[in-house]
Design an enzyme around this catalytic site. Structure first.
Site, PDB file in Angstrom:
ATOM      1  N   ARG A   1      46.482  36.779  22.807  1.00  0.00           N
ATOM      2  CA  ARG A   1      47.670  36.131  23.379  1.00  0.00           C
ATOM      3  C   ARG A   1      48.473  35.381  22.324  1.00  0.00           C
ATOM      4  O   ARG A   1      49.700  35.264  22.436  1.00  0.00           O
ATOM      5  CB  ARG A   1      47.257  35.194  24.522  1.00  0.00           C
TER       6      ARG A   1
ATOM      7  N   LYS B   1      36.207  41.943  43.189  1.00  0.00           N
ATOM      8  CA  LYS B   1      36.456  41.816  44.625  1.00  0.00           C
ATOM      9  C   LYS B   1      37.626  42.652  45.138  1.00  0.00           C
ATOM     10  O   LYS B   1      38.701  42.649  44.549  1.00  0.00           O
ATOM     11  CB  LYS B   1      36.708  40.349  44.983  1.00  0.00           C
TER      12      LYS B   1
ATOM     13  N   GLY C   1      44.002  40.140  31.215  1.00  0.00           N
ATOM     14  CA  GLY C   1      42.713  39.616  31.645  1.00  0.00           C
ATOM     15  C   GLY C   1      41.546  40.433  31.132  1.00  0.00           C
ATOM     16  O   GLY C   1      41.485  40.788  29.954  1.00  0.00           O
TER      17      GLY C   1
ATOM     18  N   GLY D   1      47.083  38.149  36.248  1.00  0.00           N
ATOM     19  CA  GLY D   1      47.625  37.796  37.560  1.00  0.00           C
ATOM     20  C   GLY D   1      49.065  38.223  37.732  1.00  0.00           C
ATOM     21  O   GLY D   1      49.460  38.733  38.784  1.00  0.00           O
TER      22      GLY D   1
END
Length: 396
Positions: free
Chosen positions: A35, A200, A353, A377
């Site tokens: 990043r 998930k 991520g 996200g």
């Protein structure tokens, strides 16, 4: 979307830049500087233009308190190495240290302000509190550049409110992210394949719902695949399972069938008796999972199936690993997908991520992918079809 060029001549101007330096740190050392490196094109451009650069960023979740373990001190040191110029760190974001730095800074210099999340107003749900903090930020500068793609989905003071108070524009990283992700969310070249992984299903419900109307192929791996396998009536043993999502997943399976979307699930699984790096791993068929085992990766046949499917695609979006890639024994599924994209000719976008971290950890050449996003996200919300507050505020 306004770009840096719209801000005019920046020589001698104080420019507040919001970057995303939320990097992983272990024992005081940065373990992945991706990043920070992604921010260099914008910072170098501003240096070349003679701007006086004040960089804002966050690290971790200090929850509005000053916590030394979340200081940006290691980031300032690494940024100085990468940019080959001194980078000083102010001791606060809008306090005396920041004001002193803003007064003393010279053309082409960079000052990093301390973690914006040390102030509770940064992430406040109260508009007035955020706006008050943003006004303090605005006193430091003449213009604002938004270059932290990993936070543009957040309505936060240093992302959203500040952009309404100063002449503002998107940095080079944000422009590149939006252009690349628009190619997979707008009118992608077909066949269009999406690979989803991670733990998930519930984290990606909106994404799956949106993609069932857009993708030609949907490949599901990672922990979330076991809810799909359970929805098909398979035993999943001790694998990660969201029982409350089984009915929803059954509807997705039916919807994919109706729409002619090719839904690809694992046909075999790498299982182990417990979640440990050295747990004995065995490969089992996806419909023959022992009750006392848990799936920690897609199996070799699944890796081949996923790679063959992706070879048919002209456009691919990938978000989420296929297994516990941090453990060597359970990294092969993620490696198979990364290899398919790395060696293929398709336009490939890798969500940030864990997916981006996996590519670096597994040793792939980042330049062999069309685009590796810095925002997990934010990229996920774009795939879901959502409007991002930090982008909307930069549009004319």
């Amino acid at each position: 979307m306004r770009t840096i060029e719209t801000l005019g001549d920046l020589r001698g101007k104080r420019v507040l830049v919001r970057s995303d330096f939320n990097v992983p740190i272990k024992d005081g050392e940065i373990t992945d500087d991706g990043r920070i490196r992604a921010a260099l094109p914008t910072l170098n451009k501003l240096v070349d233009e003679g701007a006086r650069i004040l960089v804002m960023a966050h690290m971790g979740r200090p929850k509005g308190e000053v916590k030394p373990e979340f200081s940006l001190k290691p980031v300032a040191a690494r940024l100085a190495e990468l940019i080959d110029a001194p980078v000083s760190l102010a001791e606060d974001t809008t306090g005396p240290s920041a004001h002193e730095a803003a007064e003393k800074i010279k053309d082409g210099e960079i000052v990093l302000l301390e973690n914006v999340r040390f102030d509770p107003r940064e992430t406040s749900k109260d508009d007035a509190e955020r706006e008050a903090f943003a006004k303090e930020m605005a006193e430091l500068a003449d213009a604002f550049v938004s270059d932290g793609f990993g936070v543009v989905h957040r309505k936060q003071a240093s992302v959203y409110d500040i952009a309404k108070l100063l002449p503002s524009a998107a940095g080079l990283l944000v422009v590149k992210e939006i252009e690349s992700l628009s190619r997979v969310t707008g009118d992608p070249e077909r066949p269009y394949a999406v690979v989803l992984g991670g733990s998930k299903v519930s984290d990606k419900l909106g994404v799956i719902e949106n993609l069932l109307t857009k993708a030609d192929m949907l490949l599901i791996g990672g922990g979330m695949s076991f809810t799909f396998l359970a929805a098909k009536g398979y035993e999943v043993g001790k694998s990660l399972l969201e029982e409350d999502q089984i009915d929803t997943v059954k509807e997705y399976i039916d919807e994919a069938d109706k729409r002619g979307v090719k839904l690809v699930l694992p046909v075999d699984v790498v299982a182990a008796p417990e979640f440990k790096a050295d747990a004995p791993a065995t490969v089992v068929d996806a419909d023959k999972m022992p009750a006392d085992q848990m799936g920690l990766d897609i199996g070799p046949k699944s890796g081949e199936l996923f790679a063959q499917t992706l070879a048919e695609a002209k456009t691919v979006a990938w978000n989420g690993p296929m297994g516990v890639f941090e453990f060597e024994a359970f990294a092969e599924g993620t490696r198979a997908v990364a290899q398919a994209l790395s060696s293929g000719s398709m336009f490939s976008v890798v969500g940030g991520g864990d997916s981006a971290a996996a590519i670096r950890q597994l040793g792939f050449d980042e330049s062999t992918f069309s685009h590796i996003s810095t925002g997990g996200g934010a990229s996920l919300e774009l795939l879901e079809g959502k409007t991002l507050p930090g982008i909307a505020v930069l549009e004319d």
